[in-house]
Design a protein around this motif. Structure first.
Motif, short mmCIF file in Angstrom:
data_model
loop_
_atom_site.label_atom_id
_atom_site.label_comp_id
_atom_site.label_asym_id
_atom_site.label_seq_id
_atom_site.Cartn_x
_atom_site.Cartn_y
_atom_site.Cartn_z
N SER A 141 42.26 30.91 42.78
CA SER A 141 43.29 31.36 41.85
C SER A 141 44.53 30.49 42.01
CB SER A 141 43.63 32.83 42.12
OG SER A 141 44.25 32.97 43.39
N ASP A 142 45.32 30.42 40.98
CA ASP A 142 46.53 29.59 41.02
C ASP A 142 47.47 30.01 42.14
OD1 ASP A 142 46.83 29.17 37.40
OD2 ASP A 142 45.68 28.06 38.91
N SER A 143 47.44 31.30 42.45
CA SER A 143 48.37 31.81 43.46
C SER A 143 48.05 31.35 44.88
CB SER A 143 48.40 33.35 43.41
OG SER A 143 47.11 33.88 43.65
N VAL A 144 46.81 30.87 45.11
CA VAL A 144 46.43 30.47 46.47
C VAL A 144 45.98 29.02 46.54
CG1 VAL A 144 45.71 32.85 46.93
CG2 VAL A 144 43.98 31.12 46.36
N LYS A 145 45.85 28.37 45.40
CA LYS A 145 45.34 27.01 45.37
C LYS A 145 46.22 26.09 46.23
CE LYS A 145 43.74 26.02 41.44
NZ LYS A 145 43.64 25.71 39.99
N GLY A 146 45.57 25.30 47.06
CA GLY A 146 46.28 24.40 47.95
C GLY A 146 46.64 25.01 49.29
N ARG A 147 46.49 26.34 49.40
CA ARG A 147 46.82 27.01 50.66
C ARG A 147 45.60 27.68 51.29
NH1 ARG A 147 49.94 31.33 50.55
NH2 ARG A 147 49.41 31.95 48.41
N PHE A 148 44.67 28.14 50.48
CA PHE A 148 43.48 28.84 50.96
C PHE A 148 42.26 27.94 50.80
CE2 PHE A 148 44.84 33.55 50.23
CZ PHE A 148 46.02 33.31 50.90
N THR A 149 41.32 28.07 51.75
CA THR A 149 40.06 27.33 51.67
C THR A 149 38.92 28.26 52.03
OG1 THR A 149 41.16 25.27 52.34
CG2 THR A 149 38.76 25.34 52.49
N ALA A 150 37.96 28.37 51.13
CA ALA A 150 36.77 29.18 51.38
C ALA A 150 35.64 28.28 51.83
CB ALA A 150 36.36 29.93 50.12
N SER A 151 34.83 28.79 52.74
CA SER A 151 33.68 28.02 53.21
C SER A 151 32.59 28.97 53.64
CB SER A 151 34.06 27.09 54.37
OG SER A 151 34.52 27.84 55.48
N ARG A 152 31.40 28.44 53.72
CA ARG A 152 30.23 29.26 54.05
C ARG A 152 29.49 28.58 55.19
NH1 ARG A 152 26.46 31.56 49.59
NH2 ARG A 152 27.85 30.36 48.25
N ASP A 153 29.24 29.30 56.28
CA ASP A 153 28.45 28.79 57.40
C ASP A 153 27.13 29.55 57.43
OD1 ASP A 153 27.29 28.13 59.84
OD2 ASP A 153 29.23 27.90 60.83
N LYS A 154 26.11 28.93 56.88
CA LYS A 154 24.82 29.61 56.79
C LYS A 154 24.20 29.84 58.16
CE LYS A 154 24.04 27.73 52.18
NZ LYS A 154 23.19 26.87 51.33
N ALA A 155 24.48 28.97 59.10
CA ALA A 155 23.92 29.12 60.44
C ALA A 155 24.48 30.35 61.15
CB ALA A 155 24.19 27.87 61.27
N LYS A 156 25.72 30.69 60.81
CA LYS A 156 26.36 31.85 61.43
C LYS A 156 26.37 33.06 60.51
CE LYS A 156 29.38 29.19 64.48
NZ LYS A 156 30.77 28.94 64.93
N ASN A 157 25.76 32.93 59.35
CA ASN A 157 25.71 34.02 58.37
C ASN A 157 27.11 34.56 58.07
OD1 ASN A 157 22.93 33.79 58.37
ND2 ASN A 157 22.62 35.47 59.80
#
Length: 123
Positions: free
Chosen positions: A61-77
């Protein structure tokens, strides 16, 4: 019943950082679209980030862009949301969600939700 458990919330001074985690079954991490949402008191739930299966495209969202990062670690579920440079406006209950269809994530009508973790930012 799919169990998704968020953690990592807490109280932090403005400008600080937190990393949220969402533990979910392995098949969810590997095969479902996932997203982060938040809801502040008296406000509607807001989509913060959506991540697709290939992780080539992640929406913010525009309100968090540049500050938040989402990621997925499949090995750690685990799905993560790294939140930097937090502001008072980021105070909310944060939820992770999962669904087989991206449109259900985007519309906020995902099949599976965690119980939420509270983030409070103070000045």
């Amino acid at each position: 019943q799919v169990q998704m458990v968020e953690s990592g919330g807490g109280s932090v001074q403005a400008g600080g950082s937190l990393r949220l985690s969402c533990a979910a079954p392995g098949y969810i991490l590997s095969s479902f679209y996932m997203g982060w949402f938040r809801q502040a008191p008296g406000k509607e739930r807001e989509g913060v980030s959506y991540i697709n299966l290939s992780e080539l495209h992640t929406y913010y969202s525009d309100s968090v862009k540049g500050r938040f990062t989402a990621s997925r670690d499949k090995a750690k579920n685990t799905l993560y949301l790294q939140m930097n440079n937090l502001t008072l406006e980021d105070t909310a209950m944060y939820y992770c969600a999962a669904d087989r269809k991206i449109e259900n994530i985007v519309s906020g009508q995902a099949d599976y939700w965690g119980q939420g973790t509270q983030v409070t930012v103070f000045s």
